[in-house]
Write a protein that holds these residues in place. Sequence first.
Motif, PDB file in Angstrom:
ATOM      1  N   ALA A 347       0.206 -20.688 -27.653  1.00 42.01           N
ATOM      2  CA  ALA A 347      -0.323 -21.252 -27.047  1.00 42.01           C
ATOM      3  C   ALA A 347      -1.104 -20.012 -26.068  1.00 42.01           C
ATOM      4  CB  ALA A 347       0.864 -21.592 -25.697  1.00 42.01           C
ATOM      5  N   MET A 348      -0.335 -18.946 -25.946  1.00 39.72           N
ATOM      6  CA  MET A 348      -1.223 -18.284 -25.095  1.00 39.72           C
ATOM      7  C   MET A 348      -1.960 -17.611 -25.025  1.00 39.72           C
ATOM      8  SD  MET A 348       0.909 -17.746 -22.879  1.00 39.72           S
ATOM      9  CE  MET A 348       1.506 -16.455 -21.955  1.00 39.72           C
ATOM     10  N   ASP A 349      -2.741 -17.319 -26.086  1.00 43.13           N
ATOM     11  CA  ASP A 349      -3.925 -17.530 -27.021  1.00 43.13           C
ATOM     12  C   ASP A 349      -5.247 -18.697 -26.707  1.00 43.13           C
ATOM     13  OD1 ASP A 349      -3.423 -14.736 -28.190  1.00 43.13           O
ATOM     14  OD2 ASP A 349      -3.317 -15.476 -30.140  1.00 43.13           O
ATOM     15  N   ALA A 350      -4.480 -19.789 -26.391  1.00 45.93           N
ATOM     16  CA  ALA A 350      -5.029 -20.628 -26.088  1.00 45.93           C
ATOM     17  C   ALA A 350      -5.125 -20.998 -24.496  1.00 45.93           C
ATOM     18  CB  ALA A 350      -4.705 -22.400 -26.518  1.00 45.93           C
ATOM     19  N   ALA A 351      -4.674 -19.834 -23.778  1.00 48.78           N
ATOM     20  CA  ALA A 351      -4.194 -20.275 -22.291  1.00 48.78           C
ATOM     21  C   ALA A 351      -5.702 -19.559 -22.216  1.00 48.78           C
ATOM     22  CB  ALA A 351      -3.001 -19.906 -21.944  1.00 48.78           C
ATOM     23  N   ALA A 352      -5.614 -18.254 -22.867  1.00 44.81           N
ATOM     24  CA  ALA A 352      -6.421 -17.112 -22.473  1.00 44.81           C
ATOM     25  C   ALA A 352      -7.932 -17.386 -22.393  1.00 44.81           C
ATOM     26  CB  ALA A 352      -6.036 -15.346 -23.361  1.00 44.81           C
ATOM     27  N   ALA A 353      -7.602 -17.937 -23.886  1.00 48.21           N
ATOM     28  CA  ALA A 353      -9.071 -18.620 -23.904  1.00 48.21           C
ATOM     29  C   ALA A 353      -9.755 -19.850 -23.079  1.00 48.21           C
ATOM     30  CB  ALA A 353      -9.429 -19.755 -25.209  1.00 48.21           C
ATOM     31  N   GLU A 354      -9.240 -20.553 -22.466  1.00 52.08           N
ATOM     32  CA  GLU A 354      -8.907 -20.949 -21.495  1.00 52.08           C
ATOM     33  C   GLU A 354      -9.327 -20.589 -19.790  1.00 52.08           C
ATOM     34  OE1 GLU A 354     -10.189 -24.732 -19.649  1.00 52.08           O
ATOM     35  OE2 GLU A 354      -9.988 -24.515 -21.357  1.00 52.08           O
ATOM     36  N   LEU A 355      -8.900 -19.087 -20.049  1.00 50.85           N
ATOM     37  CA  LEU A 355      -9.399 -19.144 -18.767  1.00 50.85           C
ATOM     38  C   LEU A 355     -10.514 -18.539 -18.549  1.00 50.85           C
ATOM     39  CD1 LEU A 355      -8.392 -17.873 -15.737  1.00 50.85           C
ATOM     40  CD2 LEU A 355      -6.867 -16.123 -16.922  1.00 50.85           C
ATOM     41  N   ASP A 356     -10.802 -17.310 -19.743  1.00 51.80           N
ATOM     42  CA  ASP A 356     -11.942 -16.762 -20.136  1.00 51.80           C
ATOM     43  C   ASP A 356     -12.902 -17.842 -19.915  1.00 51.80           C
ATOM     44  OD1 ASP A 356     -11.284 -13.844 -21.017  1.00 51.80           O
ATOM     45  OD2 ASP A 356     -10.880 -14.841 -23.087  1.00 51.80           O
ATOM     46  N   LYS A 357     -13.021 -19.047 -20.009  1.00 55.48           N
ATOM     47  CA  LYS A 357     -13.732 -19.998 -19.743  1.00 55.48           C
ATOM     48  C   LYS A 357     -14.146 -19.952 -18.609  1.00 55.48           C
ATOM     49  CE  LYS A 357     -13.394 -22.935 -24.049  1.00 55.48           C
ATOM     50  NZ  LYS A 357     -13.023 -24.569 -24.471  1.00 55.48           N
ATOM     51  N   LYS A 358     -13.323 -19.919 -17.612  1.00 56.75           N
ATOM     52  CA  LYS A 358     -13.475 -20.475 -16.379  1.00 56.75           C
ATOM     53  C   LYS A 358     -13.719 -18.584 -15.601  1.00 56.75           C
ATOM     54  CE  LYS A 358      -8.940 -22.838 -15.878  1.00 56.75           C
ATOM     55  NZ  LYS A 358     -10.123 -24.510 -15.717  1.00 56.75           N
ATOM     56  N   LEU A 359     -13.631 -17.869 -15.940  1.00 53.75           N
ATOM     57  CA  LEU A 359     -14.488 -16.508 -15.697  1.00 53.75           C
ATOM     58  C   LEU A 359     -15.766 -16.553 -16.188  1.00 53.75           C
ATOM     59  CD1 LEU A 359     -11.198 -14.402 -17.107  1.00 53.75           C
ATOM     60  CD2 LEU A 359     -12.015 -14.432 -15.034  1.00 53.75           C
ATOM     61  N   VAL A 360     -16.138 -16.702 -17.428  1.00 53.71           N
ATOM     62  CA  VAL A 360     -17.715 -17.006 -17.508  1.00 53.71           C
ATOM     63  C   VAL A 360     -18.020 -18.344 -16.750  1.00 53.71           C
ATOM     64  CG1 VAL A 360     -19.424 -17.936 -19.727  1.00 53.71           C
ATOM     65  CG2 VAL A 360     -16.981 -16.206 -19.655  1.00 53.71           C
ATOM     66  N   ASP A 361     -17.722 -19.082 -16.228  1.00 52.57           N
ATOM     67  CA  ASP A 361     -18.063 -20.247 -15.271  1.00 52.57           C
ATOM     68  C   ASP A 361     -18.224 -19.397 -14.582  1.00 52.57           C
ATOM     69  OD1 ASP A 361     -18.047 -21.857 -17.334  1.00 52.57           O
ATOM     70  OD2 ASP A 361     -16.221 -22.718 -16.763  1.00 52.57           O
ATOM     71  N   LEU A 362     -17.220 -18.242 -13.129  1.00 56.68           N
ATOM     72  CA  LEU A 362     -17.696 -18.360 -12.331  1.00 56.68           C
ATOM     73  C   LEU A 362     -18.347 -16.863 -12.129  1.00 56.68           C
ATOM     74  CD1 LEU A 362     -14.357 -18.309 -11.528  1.00 56.68           C
ATOM     75  CD2 LEU A 362     -15.581 -20.074  -9.880  1.00 56.68           C
ATOM     76  N   GLY A 363     -19.197 -16.139 -13.364  1.00 58.83           N
ATOM     77  CA  GLY A 363     -19.569 -15.075 -13.743  1.00 58.83           C
ATOM     78  C   GLY A 363     -19.269 -13.871 -13.126  1.00 58.83           C
ATOM     79  N   LEU A 364     -18.268 -14.111 -13.769  1.00 60.73           N
ATOM     80  CA  LEU A 364     -17.340 -12.679 -13.695  1.00 60.73           C
ATOM     81  C   LEU A 364     -16.877 -12.164 -15.043  1.00 60.73           C
ATOM     82  CD1 LEU A 364     -14.379 -13.601 -11.120  1.00 60.73           C
ATOM     83  CD2 LEU A 364     -16.354 -12.382 -10.888  1.00 60.73           C
ATOM     84  N   ARG A 365     -17.659 -12.309 -15.984  1.00 65.79           N
ATOM     85  CA  ARG A 365     -18.013 -11.831 -18.006  1.00 65.79           C
ATOM     86  C   ARG A 365     -18.770 -12.656 -18.199  1.00 65.79           C
ATOM     87  NH1 ARG A 365     -13.662 -13.578 -22.133  1.00 65.79           N
ATOM     88  NH2 ARG A 365     -15.143 -11.888 -23.002  1.00 65.79           N
ATOM     89  N   LYS A 366     -19.328 -12.313 -19.396  1.00 73.07           N
ATOM     90  CA  LYS A 366     -20.538 -12.355 -20.200  1.00 73.07           C
ATOM     91  C   LYS A 366     -19.533 -14.205 -20.915  1.00 73.07           C
ATOM     92  CE  LYS A 366     -23.661  -9.688 -19.293  1.00 73.07           C
ATOM     93  NZ  LYS A 366     -24.847  -8.406 -19.769  1.00 73.07           N
ATOM     94  N   ALA A 367     -20.318 -14.799 -21.717  1.00 73.39           N
ATOM     95  CA  ALA A 367     -19.419 -15.505 -22.999  1.00 73.39           C
ATOM     96  C   ALA A 367     -19.117 -14.698 -24.018  1.00 73.39           C
ATOM     97  CB  ALA A 367     -20.304 -16.901 -23.306  1.00 73.39           C
TER      98      ALA A 367
END
Length: 367
Positions: A347-367
Amino acid sequence: MRAFVLQGLSASTAPDIFYVDSFWTKDVVDTGKMQALDDLISASSVLKKADLLTNLVETFTLNGKLYAISKDFNSLIWFQNIDQFNQAGVDLLTSDDDFNDVLTKLSAVAGKTGKPTVLNPDGARFLPLAFSAGMPLLTEDAKGKKAPFGSTEAKLAAEFYTAPFTQQFQGRKFPKKFGMTSSDVQTGWPGEAFYKEKASCVIEGGWLVPPIRDNNPTENFSSVFPPLASNTGQRGNFLFTVGYGMPSFGPNQALAFKVIEAITSPEAQAFILEAGLALPSRKALLNNPILSTPKDTFQRADKVDFLAAGLPGSVPFRFDPVGGGYLDTINAGLTKIFNGEANVSDAMDAAAAELDKKLVDLGLRKA
């Protein structure tokens, strides 16, 4: 309120003074139309930064400038029903307990009295525990960094928070489930479960004190600081606060600041404290008899809450640069664990992956 303030600032029609919630401070500051208050405070003989709790000043400070004066605040503390602990023959929680100590006591109370710990899958309650375990807070300077939810530290805290439901923590097995959600006990929120004495323990703030006083004034309870992380010995907490801010335009700025001086004065804050409305943001109010020599369990809870806000590890309740999506993501992960849909690690790995997507969408990190 957020939409009203943002619209007013955008259209240059904002009122002379308005509320600024710590949760969306960055949004209103980013309009470029908030008045920094540093020069006004420097010239004031009534209000100085040093008068206020340091953590509350930092809450409304962005890019080195102060944009709002905290009117009052709350932090998180743990409420426990003394009679239920005594009935179970279990020592009360203390502010020196760590994750293991807390779970041992809460499991024993539930096992002997049938009274559970009442928790919801709520990131606002969980995240301070993760910070105490060493999970980093994702801030504006975290550009390029991965979401922290999949870290060992975050998973340790998630194991602790969900242990009343999963019955396990770091290899320990508990004989039975000892946690329930507020809906499981037919209440609207954990605080209601507590004042109805359906819960042995809940995590709330000073906002729970008035409902107990109003609905169950004879309840025998006490409160303590959040527990120490079992791996670091550190503590975490959130500061929930609203401040008074001003627009950078308009003809009444000097008068508006005088009003802010008045409504955050020692006299005004003493009235708020003595009326039981909220906790004051001024350090000097710790010398008020309600906090210095509390006479009953309600005042003692207020004092614990006041002191908890000043402890190391207390951070503002805001999630720059992601915003509310940060909280939504961890809430979803906790819900999966509570419902038995996923184990803690997955569950925590999935939450991290979902937040990573949000960071990519915000331009804060690369996919």
